[in-house]
Write an enzyme that holds these catalytic residues in place. Structure first.
Site, PDB file in Angstrom:
ATOM      1  N   LYS A  13      40.682 -15.447  50.942  1.00 26.52           N
ATOM      2  CA  LYS A  13      42.158 -15.504  51.775  1.00 26.52           C
ATOM      3  C   LYS A  13      43.091 -16.326  50.967  1.00 26.52           C
ATOM      4  CE  LYS A  13      40.857 -17.867  55.338  1.00 26.52           C
ATOM      5  NZ  LYS A  13      39.009 -17.848  55.025  1.00 26.52           N
ATOM      6  N   ARG A  88      43.010 -18.735  64.571  1.00 23.76           N
ATOM      7  CA  ARG A  88      41.487 -19.212  64.231  1.00 23.76           C
ATOM      8  C   ARG A  88      40.517 -18.610  65.408  1.00 23.76           C
ATOM      9  NH1 ARG A  88      41.215 -21.682  58.905  1.00 23.76           N
ATOM     10  NH2 ARG A  88      39.307 -22.483  58.672  1.00 23.76           N
ATOM     11  N   ARG A 127      34.012 -24.038  44.102  1.00 24.90           N
ATOM     12  CA  ARG A 127      35.335 -24.182  44.063  1.00 24.90           C
ATOM     13  C   ARG A 127      36.018 -25.372  43.653  1.00 24.90           C
ATOM     14  NH1 ARG A 127      38.583 -22.425  49.500  1.00 24.90           N
ATOM     15  NH2 ARG A 127      37.087 -23.909  50.212  1.00 24.90           N
ATOM     16  N   ARG A 160      36.873 -30.038  47.094  1.00 24.21           N
ATOM     17  CA  ARG A 160      37.448 -30.104  48.392  1.00 24.21           C
ATOM     18  C   ARG A 160      36.378 -31.058  49.378  1.00 24.21           C
ATOM     19  NH1 ARG A 160      40.001 -25.113  51.350  1.00 24.21           N
ATOM     20  NH2 ARG A 160      38.436 -25.472  53.135  1.00 24.21           N
ATOM     21  N   ARG A 171      31.029 -24.827  59.032  1.00 22.49           N
ATOM     22  CA  ARG A 171      32.283 -23.879  59.093  1.00 22.49           C
ATOM     23  C   ARG A 171      31.797 -22.452  59.163  1.00 22.49           C
ATOM     24  NH1 ARG A 171      34.114 -25.490  53.407  1.00 22.49           N
ATOM     25  NH2 ARG A 171      35.721 -24.108  53.416  1.00 22.49           N
TER      26      ARG A 171
HETATM   27  P1  AP5 Z   1      39.331 -18.986  48.472  1.00 21.37           P
HETATM   28  O1  AP5 Z   1      40.229 -18.286  48.243  1.00 21.37           O
HETATM   29  O2  AP5 Z   1      39.893 -20.612  48.266  1.00 21.37           O
HETATM   30  O3  AP5 Z   1      38.743 -18.678  49.908  1.00 21.37           O
HETATM   31  P2  AP5 Z   1      39.279 -18.997  51.388  1.00 21.37           P
HETATM   32  O4  AP5 Z   1      39.056 -17.744  51.934  1.00 21.37           O
HETATM   33  O5  AP5 Z   1      40.716 -19.382  51.244  1.00 21.37           O
HETATM   34  O6  AP5 Z   1      38.330 -20.151  51.986  1.00 21.37           O
HETATM   35  P3  AP5 Z   1      38.874 -21.571  52.693  1.00 21.37           P
HETATM   36  O7  AP5 Z   1      37.353 -22.210  52.467  1.00 21.37           O
HETATM   37  O8  AP5 Z   1      39.933 -22.089  52.197  1.00 21.37           O
HETATM   38  O9  AP5 Z   1      38.905 -21.065  54.194  1.00 21.37           O
HETATM   39  P4  AP5 Z   1      38.429 -21.924  55.174  1.00 21.37           P
HETATM   40  O10 AP5 Z   1      39.045 -20.700  56.459  1.00 21.37           O
HETATM   41  O11 AP5 Z   1      37.128 -22.445  55.470  1.00 21.37           O
HETATM   42  O12 AP5 Z   1      39.465 -23.241  54.897  1.00 21.37           O
HETATM   43  P5  AP5 Z   1      40.772 -23.807  55.442  1.00 21.37           P
HETATM   44  O13 AP5 Z   1      41.545 -24.307  54.389  1.00 21.37           O
HETATM   45  O14 AP5 Z   1      41.707 -22.677  56.207  1.00 21.37           O
HETATM   46  O15 AP5 Z   1      37.866 -18.524  47.616  1.00 21.37           O
HETATM   47  C1  AP5 Z   1      36.888 -19.602  47.501  1.00 21.37           C
HETATM   48  C2  AP5 Z   1      36.177 -19.720  46.150  1.00 21.37           C
HETATM   49  O16 AP5 Z   1      35.930 -18.507  45.865  1.00 21.37           O
HETATM   50  C3  AP5 Z   1      37.320 -20.256  45.224  1.00 21.37           C
HETATM   51  O17 AP5 Z   1      36.572 -20.992  44.391  1.00 21.37           O
HETATM   52  C4  AP5 Z   1      37.794 -18.992  44.426  1.00 21.37           C
HETATM   53  O18 AP5 Z   1      38.189 -19.258  43.216  1.00 21.37           O
HETATM   54  C5  AP5 Z   1      36.471 -18.101  44.583  1.00 21.37           C
HETATM   55  N1  AP5 Z   1      36.826 -16.546  44.815  1.00 21.37           N
HETATM   56  C6  AP5 Z   1      37.846 -16.144  45.433  1.00 21.37           C
HETATM   57  N2  AP5 Z   1      37.962 -14.861  45.371  1.00 21.37           N
HETATM   58  C7  AP5 Z   1      36.642 -14.522  44.443  1.00 21.37           C
HETATM   59  C8  AP5 Z   1      36.325 -13.257  43.901  1.00 21.37           C
HETATM   60  N3  AP5 Z   1      36.967 -12.011  44.217  1.00 21.37           N
HETATM   61  N4  AP5 Z   1      35.361 -13.261  43.150  1.00 21.37           N
HETATM   62  C9  AP5 Z   1      34.600 -14.653  42.936  1.00 21.37           C
HETATM   63  N5  AP5 Z   1      35.219 -15.703  43.222  1.00 21.37           N
HETATM   64  C10 AP5 Z   1      36.409 -15.742  44.082  1.00 21.37           C
HETATM   65  O19 AP5 Z   1      40.384 -24.908  56.692  1.00 21.37           O
HETATM   66  C11 AP5 Z   1      39.669 -25.752  56.506  1.00 21.37           C
HETATM   67  C12 AP5 Z   1      39.685 -26.815  57.717  1.00 21.37           C
HETATM   68  O20 AP5 Z   1      40.964 -27.102  58.128  1.00 21.37           O
HETATM   69  C13 AP5 Z   1      38.899 -26.000  58.917  1.00 21.37           C
HETATM   70  O21 AP5 Z   1      37.488 -26.276  58.640  1.00 21.37           O
HETATM   71  C14 AP5 Z   1      39.476 -26.650  60.177  1.00 21.37           C
HETATM   72  O22 AP5 Z   1      38.897 -27.884  60.238  1.00 21.37           O
HETATM   73  C15 AP5 Z   1      41.075 -26.926  59.828  1.00 21.37           C
HETATM   74  N6  AP5 Z   1      41.730 -25.876  60.072  1.00 21.37           N
HETATM   75  C16 AP5 Z   1      42.450 -24.965  59.239  1.00 21.37           C
HETATM   76  N7  AP5 Z   1      43.181 -23.946  60.134  1.00 21.37           N
HETATM   77  C17 AP5 Z   1      42.874 -24.292  61.291  1.00 21.37           C
HETATM   78  C18 AP5 Z   1      43.464 -23.643  62.528  1.00 21.37           C
HETATM   79  N8  AP5 Z   1      44.168 -22.483  62.536  1.00 21.37           N
HETATM   80  N9  AP5 Z   1      42.903 -24.073  63.761  1.00 21.37           N
HETATM   81  C19 AP5 Z   1      41.957 -25.344  63.649  1.00 21.37           C
HETATM   82  N10 AP5 Z   1      41.601 -25.914  62.842  1.00 21.37           N
HETATM   83  C20 AP5 Z   1      42.096 -25.387  61.614  1.00 21.37           C
END
Ligand code: AP5
Length: 215
Positions: A13, A88, A127, A160, A171
């Site tokens: 994402k 979410r 990552r 991270r 997660r």
């Molecule tokens: P990346 O693009 O970083 O993946 P992502 O889908 O953004 O994954 P996240 O881990 O950031 O999502 P998340 O939902 O767990 O975390 P968030 O920050 O929202 O790609 C991942 C890796 O793969 C990278 O190294 C990239 O280079 C690689 N990659 C990408 N595409 C690729 C491809 N095609 N081929 C090969 N490699 C590839 O949330 C973190 C925490 O915050 C949550 O756990 C929660 O505690 C809190 N939080 C956030 N939002 C909310 C909410 N709305 N409500 C409540 N709590 C929340």
């Protein structure tokens, strides 16, 4: 254009939203990034969120909603945005609907980044974020030139806090239990577009652009 990016942790994402922002000027609004900034700045909200994020649980809805309301009111979000990691759960999705209705706005689409679950652990443990450029990289999937570019810019590759195996497992379970029901929720509203998000980043980006009708 007002878009929600939906998908499991590691589905890409953030990577894809950053690219849409760079090439099409739509601001990426990531609740994860906003929360991590609050944690780094040690704000009261950040102090409250830290242990929850370290455990891989969801931060309470009221906290996230407060942040989103403020962010959507900013000038750069007036003509569109791409929401990354919000909503979410169905309660957040209902709140988003109500918030947009008060602003007389609607979502144009919800993109599901569809990835085989087996690949997510490797993507997440590998990552790294460049401390200088903010680029999201991967020790297994980025090219040596991409990793080197961070060092040349004077940055370091930072992992991270929640990208360890135990937290990742939780997660992924939280996603299945609380976030995956949004697939049905947005399908029923006729908004869901599914993008096959396995394969090269460039290929995924092409599919995403076609799904959104972007050039
Ligand atoms: P990346 O693009 O970083 O993946 P992502 O889908 O953004 O994954 P996240 O881990 O950031 O999502 P998340 O939902 O767990 O975390 P968030 O920050 O929202 O790609 C991942 C890796 O793969 C990278 O190294 C990239 O280079 C690689 N990659 C990408 N595409 C690729 C491809 N095609 N081929 C090969 N490699 C590839 O949330 C973190 C925490 O915050 C949550 O756990 C929660 O505690 C809190 N939080 C956030 N939002 C909310 C909410 N709305 N409500 C409540 N709590 C929340």
């Amino acid at each position: 254009m007002r878009i929600v990016m939906l998908g499991a942790p590691g589905s890409g994402k953030g990577t894809q939203a950053q690219r849409v922002q760079k090439e099409h000027g739509l601001p990426q609004i990531s609740t994860g990034d906003l929360l991590r900034k609050a944690v780094a700045d040690k704000t009261p909200l950040g102090l409250r969120a830290k242990s929850i994020m370290d455990a891989g649980e969801l931060v309470p809805d009221d906290v996230v909603l407060g942040m989103i309301k403020g962010r959507l009111a900013a000038a750069d979000a007036k003509s569109g945005f791409i929401l990354d990691g919000f909503p979410r759960n169905t309660s957040q999705a209902d709140s988003l609907d109500r918030l947009l209705a008060t602003l007389d706005l609607k979502l144009d689409g919800v993109v599901l980044m569809d990835v085989d679950f087996d690949i997510l652990m490797k993507r997440l443990t590998g990552r790294r974020t460049c401390s200088k450029t903010g680029a999201v990289l991967n020790i297994y999937f980025s090219t040596p030139a991409e990793l080197e570019a961070c060092k040349k810019a004077g940055g370091e590759l930072v992992q991270r806090q929640d990208d360890n195996e135990e937290t990742i497992r939780n997660r992924l379970q939280v996603y299945e239990r609380q976030t995956a029901p949004l697939i049905d929720y947005y399908t029923k509203k006729g908004l869901l577009k599914t993008v096959a998000a396995t394969g090269e980043v460039d290929a995924v980006y092409s599919r995403l652009k076609s799904a959104l009708g972007l050039k």
